[in-house]
Write a protein that holds these residues in place. Sequence first.
Motif, PDB file in Angstrom:
ATOM      1  N   GLY A 259      53.280  65.192  59.841  1.00 60.27           N
ATOM      2  CA  GLY A 259      54.638  65.796  60.637  1.00 60.27           C
ATOM      3  C   GLY A 259      55.431  65.848  58.983  1.00 60.27           C
ATOM      4  N   ARG A 260      54.786  66.132  57.694  1.00 60.75           N
ATOM      5  CA  ARG A 260      55.572  66.440  56.474  1.00 60.75           C
ATOM      6  C   ARG A 260      55.215  68.402  56.898  1.00 60.75           C
ATOM      7  NH1 ARG A 260      53.211  62.296  53.730  1.00 60.75           N
ATOM      8  NH2 ARG A 260      54.744  61.095  53.488  1.00 60.75           N
ATOM      9  N   ARG A 261      54.274  68.283  57.188  1.00 62.05           N
ATOM     10  CA  ARG A 261      53.217  69.863  56.999  1.00 62.05           C
ATOM     11  C   ARG A 261      53.899  70.568  58.004  1.00 62.05           C
ATOM     12  NH1 ARG A 261      48.127  68.504  55.951  1.00 62.05           N
ATOM     13  NH2 ARG A 261      47.567  67.745  57.547  1.00 62.05           N
TER      14      ARG A 261
ATOM     15  N   VAL B 285      66.438  65.052  51.815  1.00 61.73           N
ATOM     16  CA  VAL B 285      67.058  63.885  51.853  1.00 61.73           C
ATOM     17  C   VAL B 285      65.806  63.011  52.073  1.00 61.73           C
ATOM     18  CG1 VAL B 285      69.256  65.020  52.765  1.00 61.73           C
ATOM     19  CG2 VAL B 285      68.099  63.276  54.056  1.00 61.73           C
ATOM     20  N   GLY B 286      66.371  61.855  51.364  1.00 60.75           N
ATOM     21  CA  GLY B 286      65.156  60.783  51.399  1.00 60.75           C
ATOM     22  C   GLY B 286      64.300  61.393  51.011  1.00 60.75           C
ATOM     23  N   VAL B 287      63.726  61.804  49.683  1.00 57.22           N
ATOM     24  CA  VAL B 287      63.347  63.225  49.234  1.00 57.22           C
ATOM     25  C   VAL B 287      62.028  61.761  49.016  1.00 57.22           C
ATOM     26  CG1 VAL B 287      63.534  63.126  47.028  1.00 57.22           C
ATOM     27  CG2 VAL B 287      62.141  64.718  47.814  1.00 57.22           C
ATOM     28  N   GLY B 288      62.107  60.676  49.006  1.00 58.46           N
ATOM     29  CA  GLY B 288      60.748  59.520  48.236  1.00 58.46           C
ATOM     30  C   GLY B 288      59.856  59.850  46.781  1.00 58.46           C
TER      31      GLY B 288
ATOM     32  N   ILE C 227      67.373  64.390  47.808  1.00 55.97           N
ATOM     33  CA  ILE C 227      67.868  63.097  47.227  1.00 55.97           C
ATOM     34  C   ILE C 227      67.184  61.932  47.507  1.00 55.97           C
ATOM     35  CG2 ILE C 227      70.331  64.767  46.630  1.00 55.97           C
ATOM     36  CD1 ILE C 227      70.120  61.951  49.602  1.00 55.97           C
ATOM     37  N   ASP C 228      67.438  60.821  47.018  1.00 54.34           N
ATOM     38  CA  ASP C 228      66.711  59.388  47.329  1.00 54.34           C
ATOM     39  C   ASP C 228      67.596  58.616  46.617  1.00 54.34           C
ATOM     40  OD1 ASP C 228      64.246  58.968  48.697  1.00 54.34           O
ATOM     41  OD2 ASP C 228      65.402  57.022  48.083  1.00 54.34           O
ATOM     42  N   ILE C 229      68.406  57.584  47.872  1.00 48.90           N
ATOM     43  CA  ILE C 229      68.945  56.039  47.294  1.00 48.90           C
ATOM     44  C   ILE C 229      68.300  55.441  45.903  1.00 48.90           C
ATOM     45  CG2 ILE C 229      68.592  54.389  49.097  1.00 48.90           C
ATOM     46  CD1 ILE C 229      72.147  55.425  48.248  1.00 48.90           C
ATOM     47  N   SER C 230      66.460  55.528  45.899  1.00 52.90           N
ATOM     48  CA  SER C 230      65.838  54.583  45.370  1.00 52.90           C
ATOM     49  C   SER C 230      65.694  55.635  44.072  1.00 52.90           C
ATOM     50  CB  SER C 230      64.733  54.307  46.340  1.00 52.90           C
ATOM     51  OG  SER C 230      63.460  53.550  44.853  1.00 52.90           O
TER      52      SER C 230
ATOM     53  N   GLU D   2      69.951  61.513  42.437  1.00 47.62           N
ATOM     54  CA  GLU D   2      70.104  59.550  43.183  1.00 47.62           C
ATOM     55  C   GLU D   2      71.220  59.899  43.782  1.00 47.62           C
ATOM     56  OE1 GLU D   2      69.393  56.292  40.464  1.00 47.62           O
ATOM     57  OE2 GLU D   2      70.394  55.247  41.914  1.00 47.62           O
ATOM     58  N   MET D   3      71.390  59.755  45.043  1.00 44.19           N
ATOM     59  CA  MET D   3      72.668  59.944  46.100  1.00 44.19           C
ATOM     60  C   MET D   3      72.206  59.326  47.065  1.00 44.19           C
ATOM     61  SD  MET D   3      74.236  63.619  46.583  1.00 44.19           S
ATOM     62  CE  MET D   3      73.715  64.182  44.837  1.00 44.19           C
ATOM     63  N   ASP D   4      73.215  58.945  48.225  1.00 44.46           N
ATOM     64  CA  ASP D   4      73.412  58.222  49.320  1.00 44.46           C
ATOM     65  C   ASP D   4      73.671  59.506  50.249  1.00 44.46           C
ATOM     66  OD1 ASP D   4      73.816  56.690  50.891  1.00 44.46           O
ATOM     67  OD2 ASP D   4      75.682  55.767  51.248  1.00 44.46           O
TER      68      ASP D   4
ATOM     69  N   ALA E 188      64.673  65.909  57.084  1.00 43.79           N
ATOM     70  CA  ALA E 188      65.349  64.588  56.339  1.00 43.79           C
ATOM     71  C   ALA E 188      63.604  63.493  57.600  1.00 43.79           C
ATOM     72  CB  ALA E 188      66.228  63.678  56.957  1.00 43.79           C
ATOM     73  N   MET E 189      62.490  63.524  55.883  1.00 42.82           N
ATOM     74  CA  MET E 189      61.268  62.848  56.881  1.00 42.82           C
ATOM     75  C   MET E 189      61.398  61.179  56.777  1.00 42.82           C
ATOM     76  SD  MET E 189      59.102  66.160  55.609  1.00 42.82           S
ATOM     77  CE  MET E 189      59.976  68.437  54.571  1.00 42.82           C
ATOM     78  N   TYR E 190      61.354  61.251  57.961  1.00 43.07           N
ATOM     79  CA  TYR E 190      61.289  59.189  58.195  1.00 43.07           C
ATOM     80  C   TYR E 190      62.285  58.971  57.170  1.00 43.07           C
ATOM     81  CZ  TYR E 190      56.484  61.427  59.112  1.00 43.07           C
ATOM     82  OH  TYR E 190      55.217  62.472  58.701  1.00 43.07           O
TER      83      TYR E 190
ATOM     84  N   SER F 115      65.966  56.717  60.567  1.00 46.60           N
ATOM     85  CA  SER F 115      65.701  55.335  60.993  1.00 46.60           C
ATOM     86  C   SER F 115      65.610  54.461  59.888  1.00 46.60           C
ATOM     87  CB  SER F 115      64.528  54.707  61.716  1.00 46.60           C
ATOM     88  OG  SER F 115      63.238  55.182  61.486  1.00 46.60           O
ATOM     89  N   VAL F 116      66.421  54.750  58.774  1.00 47.46           N
ATOM     90  CA  VAL F 116      65.866  54.195  57.362  1.00 47.46           C
ATOM     91  C   VAL F 116      67.508  53.052  57.050  1.00 47.46           C
ATOM     92  CG1 VAL F 116      65.322  53.379  55.278  1.00 47.46           C
ATOM     93  CG2 VAL F 116      63.853  54.378  56.408  1.00 47.46           C
ATOM     94  N   VAL F 117      68.284  55.052  57.365  1.00 48.61           N
ATOM     95  CA  VAL F 117      69.426  54.864  56.985  1.00 48.61           C
ATOM     96  C   VAL F 117      70.276  54.470  57.590  1.00 48.61           C
ATOM     97  CG1 VAL F 117      69.887  56.851  55.568  1.00 48.61           C
ATOM     98  CG2 VAL F 117      70.296  57.050  58.006  1.00 48.61           C
TER      99      VAL F 117
HETATM  100  C1  LIG Z   1      59.596  56.315  54.379  1.00 44.79           C
HETATM  101  S1  LIG Z   1      60.773  56.668  53.204  1.00 44.79           S
HETATM  102  C2  LIG Z   1      59.814  58.785  53.028  1.00 44.79           C
HETATM  103  C3  LIG Z   1      59.928  59.394  51.908  1.00 44.79           C
HETATM  104  C4  LIG Z   1      59.598  60.702  52.188  1.00 44.79           C
HETATM  105  N1  LIG Z   1      60.713  61.704  53.112  1.00 44.79           N
HETATM  106  C5  LIG Z   1      58.047  60.793  52.936  1.00 44.79           C
HETATM  107  O1  LIG Z   1      57.706  61.667  53.768  1.00 44.79           O
HETATM  108  O2  LIG Z   1      57.369  60.038  52.460  1.00 44.79           O
HETATM  109  C6  LIG Z   1      62.060  56.531  53.361  1.00 44.79           C
HETATM  110  C7  LIG Z   1      63.143  57.102  51.760  1.00 44.79           C
HETATM  111  O3  LIG Z   1      64.343  57.013  52.731  1.00 44.79           O
HETATM  112  C8  LIG Z   1      65.026  57.033  51.608  1.00 44.79           C
HETATM  113  N2  LIG Z   1      66.420  56.598  51.958  1.00 44.79           N
HETATM  114  C9  LIG Z   1      66.869  55.641  52.447  1.00 44.79           C
HETATM  115  N3  LIG Z   1      68.039  55.637  53.049  1.00 44.79           N
HETATM  116  C10 LIG Z   1      69.033  56.584  52.208  1.00 44.79           C
HETATM  117  C11 LIG Z   1      70.248  56.935  51.913  1.00 44.79           C
HETATM  118  N4  LIG Z   1      71.057  56.019  52.472  1.00 44.79           N
HETATM  119  N5  LIG Z   1      69.719  57.760  50.977  1.00 44.79           N
HETATM  120  C12 LIG Z   1      68.987  58.858  50.177  1.00 44.79           C
HETATM  121  N6  LIG Z   1      68.172  57.690  50.532  1.00 44.79           N
HETATM  122  C13 LIG Z   1      67.611  57.255  51.012  1.00 44.79           C
HETATM  123  C14 LIG Z   1      64.146  55.865  50.716  1.00 44.79           C
HETATM  124  O4  LIG Z   1      64.867  55.450  49.491  1.00 44.79           O
HETATM  125  C15 LIG Z   1      62.481  56.401  50.625  1.00 44.79           C
HETATM  126  O5  LIG Z   1      62.298  56.831  49.603  1.00 44.79           O
END
Ligand SMILES: C[S@@+](CC[C@H](N)C(=O)[O-])C[C@H]1O[C@@H](n2cnc3c(N)ncnc32)[C@H](O)[C@@H]1O
Length: 221
Positions: free
Chosen positions: A28-30, A47-50, A67-70, A94-96, A112-114, A117-119
Amino acid sequence: MDLAAIRRTYRRYAGHYDMVFGPVFHPGRRMAVETANQRPGRRILEVGVGTGLSLPLYRKDIQVTGIDISPEMLAKAREKVAEQQLENVEALLEMDAEALEFEDNSFDVVVAMYVASVVPNPDRLMAEMRRVCVPDGEILIINHFASENPVLRGLERTLKPLSKMLGFHPDMALDALPDEPDCPRVGVHRANIFGYWKLVHYRNGPAANGADVVDSQVGPD
Ligand SMILES: C[S@@+](CC[C@H](N)C(=O)[O-])C[C@H]1O[C@@H](n2cnc3c(N)ncnc32)[C@H](O)[C@@H]1O
């Protein structure tokens, strides 16, 4: 899931994330990066670069911001950027994702990859991705969406109470993401051979603008 719970979950995942979620999520990333890479010189927001597993895939004449929240996931991404000398990565912040601190129209492509369904609020995520994306830019979402297969759907519903522990909602429907005349989906594609994850490709602007975003993914639908 609230932001504190997400931070806690991904603090736990950060150390072994690449081993567990590296290979399985990589097709999926590719696929998403291939789409983003179709034109040179673009500015991309992920966004959510992990832990930054996608970052080495971007072409070198593309400027990437993640950006990522973690903080723990971002620390891993920063290690990769340093080790692999990824000079086209402009910033990792670090950002929401639901409250992006960028000006309107800042990026040509927003990915936004994966993450959808997390946010906590996918609608707000999409609204923010659209706001910071230029008119006629591209928005790319890779995610699992609730299965149409009744057996798998039943399993996803069973897993729903475990969302907090898993760190994502296993039963998010594709229809939870908008498909509007001013931000149409130009394609939905299977991102792996079973189609468990999909690439949803949007154009940020009405089709009537004559935009030349072409969904040229070659993956199977
Ligand atoms: C399943 S991981 C996916 C990471 C990466 N995109 C990948 O392909 O492996 C979900 C990521 O989304 C981040 N995340 C979740 N909610 C977020 C938010 N509100 N703002 C920014 N990042 C967020 C998590 O911290 C985590 O790093």
